[in-house]
Scaffold this motif. Structure first.
Motif, PDB file in Angstrom:
ATOM      1  N   PRO A 137     -99.809  14.485 127.045  1.00  0.00           N
ATOM      2  CA  PRO A 137    -100.233  14.505 125.636  1.00  0.00           C
ATOM      3  C   PRO A 137     -99.103  14.053 124.712  1.00  0.00           C
ATOM      4  N   GLY A 138     -99.481  13.299 123.704  1.00  0.00           N
ATOM      5  CA  GLY A 138     -98.495  12.842 122.727  1.00  0.00           C
ATOM      6  C   GLY A 138     -97.819  11.537 123.105  1.00  0.00           C
ATOM      7  N   MET A 139     -98.240  10.910 124.197  1.00  0.00           N
ATOM      8  CA  MET A 139     -97.590   9.648 124.556  1.00  0.00           C
ATOM      9  C   MET A 139     -97.971   8.567 123.553  1.00  0.00           C
ATOM     10  N   SER A 140     -97.128   7.565 123.449  1.00  0.00           N
ATOM     11  CA  SER A 140     -97.382   6.466 122.516  1.00  0.00           C
ATOM     12  C   SER A 140     -98.333   5.453 123.155  1.00  0.00           C
ATOM     13  N   GLN A 141     -98.902   4.599 122.314  1.00  0.00           N
ATOM     14  CA  GLN A 141     -99.760   3.531 122.818  1.00  0.00           C
ATOM     15  C   GLN A 141     -98.975   2.632 123.762  1.00  0.00           C
ATOM     16  N   HIS A 142     -97.737   2.353 123.413  1.00  0.00           N
ATOM     17  CA  HIS A 142     -96.882   1.502 124.241  1.00  0.00           C
ATOM     18  C   HIS A 142     -96.680   2.135 125.620  1.00  0.00           C
ATOM     19  N   ASP A 143     -96.367   3.422 125.650  1.00  0.00           N
ATOM     20  CA  ASP A 143     -96.158   4.111 126.930  1.00  0.00           C
ATOM     21  C   ASP A 143     -97.452   4.165 127.746  1.00  0.00           C
ATOM     22  N   LEU A 144     -98.556   4.363 127.080  1.00  0.00           N
ATOM     23  CA  LEU A 144     -99.846   4.394 127.773  1.00  0.00           C
ATOM     24  C   LEU A 144    -100.140   3.037 128.411  1.00  0.00           C
ATOM     25  N   ALA A 145     -99.908   1.970 127.687  1.00  0.00           N
ATOM     26  CA  ALA A 145    -100.140   0.623 128.227  1.00  0.00           C
ATOM     27  C   ALA A 145     -99.260   0.385 129.457  1.00  0.00           C
ATOM     28  N   ARG A 146     -98.017   0.786 129.378  1.00  0.00           N
ATOM     29  CA  ARG A 146     -97.112   0.622 130.530  1.00  0.00           C
ATOM     30  C   ARG A 146     -97.579   1.448 131.713  1.00  0.00           C
ATOM     31  N   LYS A 147     -98.021   2.655 131.462  1.00  0.00           N
ATOM     32  CA  LYS A 147     -98.482   3.551 132.532  1.00  0.00           C
ATOM     33  C   LYS A 147     -99.724   2.979 133.221  1.00  0.00           C
ATOM     34  N   LEU A 148    -100.600   2.361 132.453  1.00  0.00           N
ATOM     35  CA  LEU A 148    -101.842   1.805 132.992  1.00  0.00           C
ATOM     36  C   LEU A 148    -101.690   0.363 133.481  1.00  0.00           C
ATOM     37  N   LEU A 149    -100.493  -0.185 133.326  1.00  0.00           N
ATOM     38  CA  LEU A 149    -100.203  -1.559 133.755  1.00  0.00           C
ATOM     39  C   LEU A 149    -101.091  -2.580 133.054  1.00  0.00           C
ATOM     40  N   VAL A 150    -101.308  -2.362 131.763  1.00  0.00           N
ATOM     41  CA  VAL A 150    -102.100  -3.296 130.963  1.00  0.00           C
ATOM     42  C   VAL A 150    -101.307  -3.651 129.701  1.00  0.00           C
ATOM     43  N   GLY A 151    -101.762  -4.661 129.017  1.00  0.00           N
ATOM     44  CA  GLY A 151    -101.126  -5.047 127.764  1.00  0.00           C
ATOM     45  C   GLY A 151    -101.504  -4.091 126.641  1.00  0.00           C
ATOM     46  N   ARG A 152    -100.675  -4.059 125.617  1.00  0.00           N
ATOM     47  CA  ARG A 152    -100.974  -3.194 124.471  1.00  0.00           C
ATOM     48  C   ARG A 152    -102.287  -3.571 123.803  1.00  0.00           C
ATOM     49  N   SER A 153    -102.647  -4.851 123.898  1.00  0.00           N
ATOM     50  CA  SER A 153    -103.917  -5.280 123.289  1.00  0.00           C
ATOM     51  C   SER A 153    -105.103  -4.606 123.982  1.00  0.00           C
ATOM     52  N   ASN A 154    -105.007  -4.369 125.293  1.00  0.00           N
ATOM     53  CA  ASN A 154    -106.082  -3.664 125.995  1.00  0.00           C
ATOM     54  C   ASN A 154    -106.242  -2.250 125.442  1.00  0.00           C
TER      55      ASN A 154
END
Length: 150
Positions: A55-72
């Motif tokens: 909880p509280g992760m950033s959009q950037h960290d979430l994108a990295r964790k999911l191996l997708v681009g920030r646009s996704n």
């Protein structure tokens, strides 16, 4: 390709890799179908699971964790916010960063989706012993490590 080169489908590594890819694709399709009654897609489930665990992760960290681009992530979040499953809030130290968290509705939906997901995993992995499951998992982690882009 010349006459001295072996065709890829004669190579056991190639054949087995194709089998892994087909299995992965089959599981993804089965998961998508199983999640339909919850009006949830596998990518959305990935977001909910990660926000529950972090909880509280950033959009950037979430994108990295999911191996997708920030646009996704940028495309997924409004859908989840619109359903009041996810909340985006400005970071108190840096207003440019948006922190993500699940709402109570998001957590409730996640718990239902995890039941569906776990039932599918149990069905698929029941064909393997605990030792085989561990071996499969270890091999997949090694493959992921070899292909790490970070």
């Amino acid at each position: 390709m010349n006459d001295n080169q072996q065709l890829p489908w004669d190579n056991p590594r190639f054949r087995n890799w194709v089998a892994v890819a087909r299995a992965c694709h089959s599981v993804e399709r089965a998961l998508a179908a199983a999640l339909q009654p919850l009006d949830l897609k596998p990518a959305q489930l990935d977001v909910l699971m990660n926000l529950y665990r972090h909880p509280g992760m950033s959009q950037h960290d979430l994108a990295r964790k999911l191996l997708v681009g920030r646009s996704n992530i940028t495309m997924l979040l409004p859908q989840l916010e619109g359903r009041q499953l996810v909340r985006r809030e400005s970071d108190c130290k840096d207003r440019r960063i948006l922190r993500l968290s699940l709402t109570s509705d998001g957590e409730a939906l996640l718990m239902k989706a995890l039941e569906v997901h776990m039932a599918l995993i149990e069905k698929v992995m029941a064909q393997s012993s605990a030792t085989e499951c561990d071996m499969i998992g270890e091999q997949m982690r090694r493959i992921a490590d070899v292909l790490k882009i970070d």
